[in-house]
Every structure is written in C-alpha cells, then in structure tokens.
Design a protein around this motif. Structure first.
Motif, mmCIF file in Angstrom:
data_model
loop_
_atom_site.group_PDB
_atom_site.id
_atom_site.type_symbol
_atom_site.label_atom_id
_atom_site.label_comp_id
_atom_site.label_asym_id
_atom_site.label_seq_id
_atom_site.Cartn_x
_atom_site.Cartn_y
_atom_site.Cartn_z
ATOM 1 N N VAL A 70 0.817 -1.215 0.000
ATOM 2 C CA VAL A 70 0.000 0.000 0.000
ATOM 3 C C VAL A 70 0.851 1.265 0.000
ATOM 4 C CG1 VAL A 70 -1.802 1.294 1.217
ATOM 5 C CG2 VAL A 70 -1.851 -1.215 1.227
ATOM 6 N N ILE A 71 1.683 1.445 1.030
ATOM 7 C CA ILE A 71 2.328 2.743 1.243
ATOM 8 C C ILE A 71 3.289 3.093 0.117
ATOM 9 C CG2 ILE A 71 3.879 4.019 2.754
ATOM 10 C CD1 ILE A 71 2.659 2.485 5.122
ATOM 11 N N ILE A 72 4.212 2.199 -0.207
ATOM 12 C CA ILE A 72 5.206 2.513 -1.236
ATOM 13 C C ILE A 72 4.566 2.633 -2.624
ATOM 14 C CG2 ILE A 72 7.300 1.697 -2.388
ATOM 15 C CD1 ILE A 72 8.138 0.501 0.346
ATOM 16 N N PRO A 73 3.679 1.708 -3.028
ATOM 17 C CA PRO A 73 3.031 1.880 -4.343
ATOM 18 C C PRO A 73 2.202 3.162 -4.438
ATOM 19 C CG PRO A 73 2.790 -0.380 -3.601
ATOM 20 C CD PRO A 73 3.351 0.377 -2.445
ATOM 21 N N LEU A 74 1.459 3.502 -3.384
ATOM 22 C CA LEU A 74 0.670 4.736 -3.436
ATOM 23 C C LEU A 74 1.565 5.963 -3.421
ATOM 24 C CD1 LEU A 74 -2.452 4.071 -1.192
ATOM 25 C CD2 LEU A 74 -2.374 4.396 -3.661
ATOM 26 N N GLY A 75 2.694 5.864 -2.707
ATOM 27 C CA GLY A 75 3.641 6.977 -2.728
ATOM 28 C C GLY A 75 4.167 7.239 -4.125
ATOM 29 N N ALA A 76 4.419 6.173 -4.868
ATOM 30 C CA ALA A 76 4.881 6.313 -6.247
ATOM 31 C C ALA A 76 3.781 6.890 -7.136
ATOM 32 C CB ALA A 76 5.340 4.968 -6.784
ATOM 33 N N LEU A 77 2.542 6.479 -6.879
ATOM 34 C CA LEU A 77 1.427 6.907 -7.719
ATOM 35 C C LEU A 77 0.978 8.329 -7.420
ATOM 36 C CD1 LEU A 77 -0.763 6.129 -9.814
ATOM 37 C CD2 LEU A 77 -2.148 5.323 -7.898
ATOM 38 N N LEU A 78 0.827 8.647 -6.144
ATOM 39 C CA LEU A 78 0.241 9.928 -5.754
ATOM 40 C C LEU A 78 1.284 11.030 -5.597
ATOM 41 C CD1 LEU A 78 -2.377 8.695 -3.130
ATOM 42 C CD2 LEU A 78 -2.736 9.192 -5.558
ATOM 43 N N ASP A 79 2.391 10.723 -4.940
ATOM 44 C CA ASP A 79 3.416 11.735 -4.687
ATOM 45 C C ASP A 79 4.576 11.654 -5.670
ATOM 46 O OD1 ASP A 79 1.970 12.646 -2.576
ATOM 47 O OD2 ASP A 79 3.232 11.783 -1.016
ATOM 48 N N ARG A 80 4.624 10.573 -6.434
ATOM 49 C CA ARG A 80 5.729 10.344 -7.375
ATOM 50 C C ARG A 80 7.078 10.417 -6.671
ATOM 51 N NH1 ARG A 80 3.723 13.294 -13.022
ATOM 52 N NH2 ARG A 80 1.683 12.244 -13.074
ATOM 53 N N ASN A 81 7.095 9.892 -5.438
ATOM 54 C CA ASN A 81 8.315 9.921 -4.637
ATOM 55 C C ASN A 81 8.418 8.626 -3.829
ATOM 56 O OD1 ASN A 81 10.588 10.605 -3.236
ATOM 57 N ND2 ASN A 81 9.681 12.311 -2.116
ATOM 58 N N PRO A 82 8.568 7.488 -4.513
ATOM 59 C CA PRO A 82 8.616 6.222 -3.777
ATOM 60 C C PRO A 82 9.780 6.134 -2.808
ATOM 61 C CG PRO A 82 9.298 5.907 -6.051
ATOM 62 C CD PRO A 82 8.737 7.295 -5.963
ATOM 63 N N GLY A 83 10.868 6.857 -3.098
ATOM 64 C CA GLY A 83 12.017 6.823 -2.202
ATOM 65 C C GLY A 83 11.677 7.309 -0.808
ATOM 66 N N LEU A 84 10.818 8.318 -0.706
ATOM 67 C CA LEU A 84 10.406 8.829 0.601
ATOM 68 C C LEU A 84 9.703 7.757 1.406
ATOM 69 C CD1 LEU A 84 9.936 11.164 2.604
ATOM 70 C CD2 LEU A 84 7.838 11.685 1.332
ATOM 71 N N TYR A 85 8.858 6.965 0.743
ATOM 72 C CA TYR A 85 8.079 5.959 1.450
ATOM 73 C C TYR A 85 8.882 4.693 1.714
ATOM 74 C CZ TYR A 85 4.507 9.324 0.637
ATOM 75 O OH TYR A 85 3.805 10.509 0.634
ATOM 76 N N ARG A 86 9.879 4.436 0.879
ATOM 77 C CA ARG A 86 10.805 3.356 1.216
ATOM 78 C C ARG A 86 11.617 3.740 2.451
ATOM 79 N NH1 ARG A 86 11.228 2.552 -4.531
ATOM 80 N NH2 ARG A 86 12.955 4.042 -4.652
ATOM 81 N N TYR A 87 11.973 5.028 2.536
ATOM 82 C CA TYR A 87 12.666 5.500 3.749
ATOM 83 C C TYR A 87 11.771 5.332 4.973
ATOM 84 C CZ TYR A 87 14.095 8.630 7.434
ATOM 85 O OH TYR A 87 14.413 9.138 8.668
ATOM 86 N N LEU A 88 10.497 5.687 4.849
ATOM 87 C CA LEU A 88 9.562 5.511 5.957
ATOM 88 C C LEU A 88 9.542 4.056 6.419
ATOM 89 C CD1 LEU A 88 7.207 6.289 7.849
ATOM 90 C CD2 LEU A 88 5.672 6.021 5.876
ATOM 91 N N TRP A 89 9.392 3.142 5.474
ATOM 92 C CA TRP A 89 9.381 1.718 5.802
ATOM 93 C C TRP A 89 10.643 1.317 6.543
ATOM 94 C CZ3 TRP A 89 12.609 -1.784 2.779
ATOM 95 C CH2 TRP A 89 12.521 -3.113 3.210
ATOM 96 N N ARG A 90 11.789 1.673 5.996
ATOM 97 C CA ARG A 90 13.051 1.257 6.579
ATOM 98 C C ARG A 90 13.296 1.932 7.931
ATOM 99 N NH1 ARG A 90 15.977 -2.768 7.345
ATOM 100 N NH2 ARG A 90 15.567 -3.313 5.166
ATOM 101 N N SER A 91 12.934 3.205 8.071
ATOM 102 C CA SER A 91 13.193 3.922 9.328
ATOM 103 C C SER A 91 12.430 3.297 10.487
ATOM 104 C CB SER A 91 12.824 5.400 9.188
ATOM 105 O OG SER A 91 11.423 5.582 9.072
#
Length: 222
Positions: free
Chosen positions: A154-175
């Motif tokens: 959910v979070i990373i795919p939607l981040g790529a779709l809506l914010d076009r910034n999947p790296g930010l959400y991968r950071y969230l996951w990892r942090s």
C-alpha cells in the motif's frame, strides 16, 4: 497519503488528549509541539488545550511555511529548530509545562537520539509532561510482518502513484524497522531522568506498530 490512513488524525488527537489530561490543573500551560510538520499535531493540541500557549518547532522551512499558511489563534506560533541542536536558552530552559512530539525520534540519527531526549527533558519545568507518538516494530514479529505487508502493498506503491516519490516511502518503511524497540525507547526516557513512563499502542491496523509514550519530569526532592 495521510488522508488515506483513517487512524492518523484519530491517533494524533489521542496523543494530544493524553497531554491535555495531565495539564488540567495548569492555568494557561506553555506547550511545545516538537516536529510539528505542517501543523496537524498542533491543531490537535489547539483543540485539546484551548487555553495553552503553543509553540510549533520543526526543522523544515517548507513544513513551517505550510503550517504558517493556515489559520491559527494568536496563542499559536511557529519557529524553525532542529532536534538534537535546540537552543535551550532561547526557547526557555525549564519553562514548558508539556511537550508533544509525533514521528520525530525515529528520524533523529541514533547517536543524537539521547541528546534529543535530554533536550526535551531540559525544556520541561519540574512536573512537566512529555507525550511521544512514534512507530516501532523492533522485537515484535507480528507487527513487523504487518508493517512490511502494508508498506510494500500500500504505502510505497501509493507513494509512487500519488506523490511520485517512492524513495520517501521506502525510507519511511526502513526507518520504522531501524528504530528502537518499545522497551529501548522507554529506557532512553528513564535514562534522561523521566519518571512515570507509560506506553500504549494504537488501535486498528496500527496496533503493535504505532505507540504513544507518556513520561514526567520529576519534582525536586525536598
């Protein structure tokens, strides 16, 4: 993305309420919202503590601009500050009745995490209260599995779709994976001098993942 998390604002209001419940006997409390972001947590505090003087602090000028663009009562103001590098004399050492901080400590580099906790302790007056809301899954296999599944489905795919910034959400996951366990963070609070440290987890899908810590700066011994 925040709007797609049905529990986000509910949990912010619960955290603000936890602080408000402990300041009921304090007239016109002085409260800091540390890592206020665009002001969602500040709004929760303003609602829970209608008589409080609120200072929102954040490291990001962009977030502060977004917060400042909203309508606020005169008792709310914002300043730029970095956790781990706070100017305690300017902010008022020992002057605050309460501090709320949401989603901050996970983003403070581990070598500075104890420094940031100690800064909050120094800001509070004796008897003042800290409320921390933060993600933690370390040492909880079930919570780790849910966090991994939600992040990747959910979070990373939607981040790529809506914010076009999947790296930010991968950071969230990892942090979240890299952050302290609940017990480790509670130990940091105790080591800084806090007492009456307690903890609860969120409801819904965030159970075991999102946590609220409450701690008090003790009064001097007679």
């Amino acid at each position: 993305m925040v709007a797609l998390n049905p529990g986000y604002h509910r949990e912010l209001h619960r955290a603000a309420g936890a602080l408000a419940d402990r300041l009921t006997d304090v007239p016109d409390p002085q409260v800091v919202d540390l890592a206020c972001g665009s002001g969602a947590s500040t709004a929760a505090l303003a609602r829970a503590l209608p008589e409080a003087e609120l200072l929102g602090l954040d490291a990001s000028s962009g977030m502060l601009a977004a917060a400042g663009a909203k309508q606020w009562p005169a008792r709310v103001r914002f300043e730029q500050a970095v956790a781990g590098e706070l100017d305690l004399e300017r902010l008022g050492r020992g002057s605050r009745d309460g501090v709320l901080t949401c989603y901050l400590f996970r983003n403070v580099p581990e070598p500075l995490r104890d420094v940031a906790v100690a800064e909050v302790f120094a800001l509070l007056r004796p008897g003042g209260w800290l409320v921390v809301q933060e993600y933690s899954v370390a040492g909880n296999r079930g919570a780790r599995r849910v966090w991994d599944a939600v992040s990747h489905a959910v979070i990373i795919p939607l981040g790529a779709l809506l914010d076009r910034n999947p790296g930010l959400y991968r950071y969230l996951w990892r942090s979240v994976l890299d952050f302290d366990s609940v017990a480790r963070f509670a130990d940091r609070l105790v080591a800084a001098g806090f007492t009456d440290v307690s903890h609860r987890t969120a409801t819904g899908w965030q159970r075991g993942i999102l946590h609220t810590f409450v701690a008090r700066k003790p009064e001097p011994q007679p």
